[in-house]
Design a protein around this motif. Structure first.
Motif, mmCIF file in Angstrom:
data_model
loop_
_atom_site.group_PDB
_atom_site.id
_atom_site.type_symbol
_atom_site.label_atom_id
_atom_site.label_comp_id
_atom_site.label_asym_id
_atom_site.label_seq_id
_atom_site.Cartn_x
_atom_site.Cartn_y
_atom_site.Cartn_z
ATOM 1 N N THR A 26 80.658 108.087 16.173
ATOM 2 C CA THR A 26 81.701 107.335 15.480
ATOM 3 C C THR A 26 82.847 107.006 16.425
ATOM 4 O O THR A 26 83.358 105.875 16.445
ATOM 5 C CB THR A 26 82.228 108.133 14.276
ATOM 6 O OG1 THR A 26 81.156 108.413 13.374
ATOM 7 C CG2 THR A 26 83.312 107.352 13.537
ATOM 8 N N GLY A 27 83.271 107.981 17.225
ATOM 9 C CA GLY A 27 84.348 107.748 18.176
ATOM 10 C C GLY A 27 83.973 106.731 19.229
ATOM 11 O O GLY A 27 84.788 105.876 19.607
ATOM 12 N N ILE A 28 82.735 106.805 19.715
ATOM 13 C CA ILE A 28 82.262 105.846 20.720
ATOM 14 C C ILE A 28 82.277 104.430 20.146
ATOM 15 O O ILE A 28 82.769 103.483 20.779
ATOM 16 C CB ILE A 28 80.847 106.208 21.193
ATOM 17 C CG1 ILE A 28 80.856 107.526 21.985
ATOM 18 C CG2 ILE A 28 80.242 105.088 22.033
ATOM 19 C CD1 ILE A 28 79.479 108.094 22.234
ATOM 20 N N GLU A 29 81.735 104.268 18.940
ATOM 21 C CA GLU A 29 81.692 102.942 18.335
ATOM 22 C C GLU A 29 83.092 102.401 18.081
ATOM 23 O O GLU A 29 83.363 101.216 18.292
ATOM 24 C CB GLU A 29 80.888 102.988 17.038
ATOM 25 C CG GLU A 29 79.399 103.235 17.244
ATOM 26 C CD GLU A 29 78.570 102.984 16.015
ATOM 27 O OE1 GLU A 29 77.428 102.514 16.158
ATOM 28 O OE2 GLU A 29 79.057 103.255 14.895
ATOM 29 N N ALA A 30 84.001 103.269 17.634
ATOM 30 C CA ALA A 30 85.371 102.832 17.361
ATOM 31 C C ALA A 30 86.083 102.424 18.643
ATOM 32 O O ALA A 30 86.742 101.374 18.705
ATOM 33 C CB ALA A 30 86.139 103.937 16.648
ATOM 34 N N ALA A 31 85.980 103.248 19.676
ATOM 35 C CA ALA A 31 86.679 102.960 20.931
ATOM 36 C C ALA A 31 86.206 101.654 21.556
ATOM 37 O O ALA A 31 87.016 100.830 22.020
ATOM 38 C CB ALA A 31 86.483 104.120 21.910
ATOM 39 N N THR A 32 84.898 101.433 21.575
ATOM 40 C CA THR A 32 84.374 100.204 22.178
ATOM 41 C C THR A 32 84.697 98.978 21.328
ATOM 42 O O THR A 32 84.991 97.909 21.865
ATOM 43 C CB THR A 32 82.851 100.312 22.395
ATOM 44 O OG1 THR A 32 82.213 100.698 21.159
ATOM 45 C CG2 THR A 32 82.526 101.355 23.459
ATOM 46 N N GLU A 33 84.662 99.134 20.012
ATOM 47 C CA GLU A 33 84.994 98.024 19.120
ATOM 48 C C GLU A 33 86.454 97.616 19.301
ATOM 49 O O GLU A 33 86.785 96.421 19.379
ATOM 50 C CB GLU A 33 84.746 98.425 17.671
ATOM 51 C CG GLU A 33 84.622 97.265 16.711
ATOM 52 C CD GLU A 33 83.249 96.609 16.741
ATOM 53 O OE1 GLU A 33 83.202 95.363 16.780
ATOM 54 O OE2 GLU A 33 82.244 97.331 16.711
ATOM 55 N N ILE A 34 87.338 98.598 19.374
ATOM 56 C CA ILE A 34 88.772 98.319 19.551
ATOM 57 C C ILE A 34 89.029 97.663 20.901
ATOM 58 O O ILE A 34 89.774 96.689 21.007
ATOM 59 C CB ILE A 34 89.579 99.629 19.420
ATOM 60 C CG1 ILE A 34 89.514 100.155 17.980
ATOM 61 C CG2 ILE A 34 91.035 99.414 19.833
ATOM 62 C CD1 ILE A 34 89.994 101.583 17.821
ATOM 63 N N ALA A 35 88.406 98.205 21.950
ATOM 64 C CA ALA A 35 88.617 97.666 23.295
ATOM 65 C C ALA A 35 88.129 96.229 23.400
ATOM 66 O O ALA A 35 88.773 95.391 24.049
ATOM 67 C CB ALA A 35 87.910 98.545 24.320
ATOM 68 N N GLU A 36 87.019 95.921 22.774
ATOM 69 C CA GLU A 36 86.492 94.554 22.822
ATOM 70 C C GLU A 36 87.352 93.597 22.010
ATOM 71 O O GLU A 36 87.617 92.458 22.439
ATOM 72 C CB GLU A 36 85.062 94.537 22.293
ATOM 73 C CG GLU A 36 84.399 93.163 22.340
ATOM 74 C CD GLU A 36 83.017 93.171 21.712
ATOM 75 O OE1 GLU A 36 82.033 93.283 22.458
ATOM 76 O OE2 GLU A 36 82.936 93.070 20.465
#
Length: 408
Positions: free
Chosen positions: A172-182
């Protein structure tokens, strides 16, 4: 039978279901929704009465909460619409107590709902109570409203080129961090993780994940134990302060205290202890599914994911249908198949696994992985639609030899 608020303005003080066997499903997440719809199809000629209870009328796609957090708009799927044509009664309200002896549910503190069979599908949520400040200064992905408030905060922080911290290096953290960064390339995004992100993956898939984090500019801090969340920073165990204009908390899991408070046998975390057929070991008329159940197979205990949750819902719906007809029931068998992880909207990595969720030899990346992940995220709603007319299976693997023998 009970009615929805929209049908009658206000529910009666007591919700009656006197005709036929009464089945109540608590929780309309991925598992509760599937069990109710599949049950309705499997018992349509038996006179069974099914009621689904949930606090919100909106069906929450938990697999997509990180998209809302990043500022994206998702479709608003209403539970009554998803149930249309099934005969399932929807009661919008919060279950506040269970009386297993009287076989009654208290809804919103005062109303009562009787049952002959109970499906407990209250799921889990992110726990912000163990680290000081997390409950007041951090956002979660527990529901669309909170995720939406985080998205609004992101817009403010992005305007000043601020820093965002995502606490928790799980999927969940990985998906959130990459989604926010993109979605917000001007933001400084930091992913704080005690363990190695992607540690459950094989070496090649994990290496791809790390390259994606680098490409998106996500700063990764491993071995980072968060001890306090402040209004403008996150404090680590080594005394360092990490600037944080917006903090997203994705680590730690808690379940509803309802089952334990009712005297239903639970483990130390509050998950209902179940037998091989997913029935409560203390109250056989109660079936627990998804994140709410402590399901142990020969290779170990399953962990809460949609991948394992939908099969528990399928098995329980089939079990209850067999019990209603006086037939013998079968033990639950399940094996993991994959670990799908989105890395923003344009990238993803899929690690295929063995039955016990350890990494297999194959993995998928890039555009093919994006299409695969989108198929996975969309599959529950597709499953619900087809399940109104036919028995759709969600069990890709029964675990093979690993689950032929029951757990000790």
């Amino acid at each position: 039978m009970g009615v929805t608020d929209t049908e009658a303005g206000a529910r009666p003080r007591e919700i009656e279901m006197n005709n036929g066997h009464r089945i109540v499903v608590l929780g309309a997440g991925y598992t509760g929704m599937f069990s109710a719809i599949r049950l309705a199809h499997r018992t349509r000629r038996t006179g069974v009465r099914i009621t689904l209870v949930n606090p919100s009328s909106r069906f929450v796609e938990r697999l997509r909460m990180h998209q809302i957090a990043a500022g994206q708009e998702l479709a608003d799927h209403q539970i009554p619409d998803l149930l249309a044509g099934t005969g399932v009664t929807f009661v919008q309200g919060t279950a506040t107590a269970i009386d297993p002896e009287a076989r009654q549910i208290t809804v919103d503190g005062t109303e009562t709902l009787g049952y002959d069979t109970l499906v407990y599908a209250l799921g889990s949520s992110t726990d912000t109570g163990k680290v000081p400040g997390a409950d007041t200064h951090a956002f979660t992905l527990n529901n669309p409203e909170i995720a939406g408030r985080f998205a609004a905060r992101l817009t403010e922080v992005a305007a000043s080129g601020g820093t965002v911290t995502v606490c928790g290096g799980g999927l969940t953290g990985i998906e959130a961090a990459t989604e926010i960064a993109e979605s917000h390339p001007g933001l400084d995004v930091t992913l704080l993780s005690l363990d190695e992100p992607g540690g459950m993956m094989g070496a090649k898939a994990r290496a791809y994940l790390y390259r994606a984090l680098d490409r998106l500019g996500v700063t990764l801090e491993t071995g980072a134990r968060v001890t306090k969340v402040l209004p403008d920073a996150v404090e680590l165990a080594d005394g360092r302060l990490v600037r944080s204009d917006a903090c997203l908390w994705t680590t730690g899991v808690k379940v509803s205290p309802l089952a334990a408070a009712a005297g239903i046998a639970t483990d130390e975390r509050g998950l209902i202890l179940v037998d091989a057929t997913l029935r409560s070991v203390s109250h056989s008329e109660i079936h627990a599914i998804g994140d709410a159940a402590a399901v142990r197979l020969a290779w170990g205990q399953i962990h809460g994911t949609c991948q394992s949750g939908l099969p528990t819902a399928q098995h329980t719906a089939d079990t209850i249908a067999r019990l209603v007809r006086g037939k013998a029931v079968k033990p639950f068998r399940f094996g993991y198949f994959h670990q799908p992880v989105s890395l923003g909207r344009r990238d993803a990595v899929i690690q295929f696994t063995k039955a016990d969720d350890t990494p297999g030899r194959m993995h998928l990346t890039g555009r093919s992985a994006v299409a695969y992940k989108e198929m996975v995220s969309a599959s529950p709603l597709t499953t619900y639609r087809f399940s109104k007319r036919m028995n759709v299976t969600t069990i890709v693997s029964k675990g093979g030899r690993a689950t032929r023998e029951p757990a000790l």
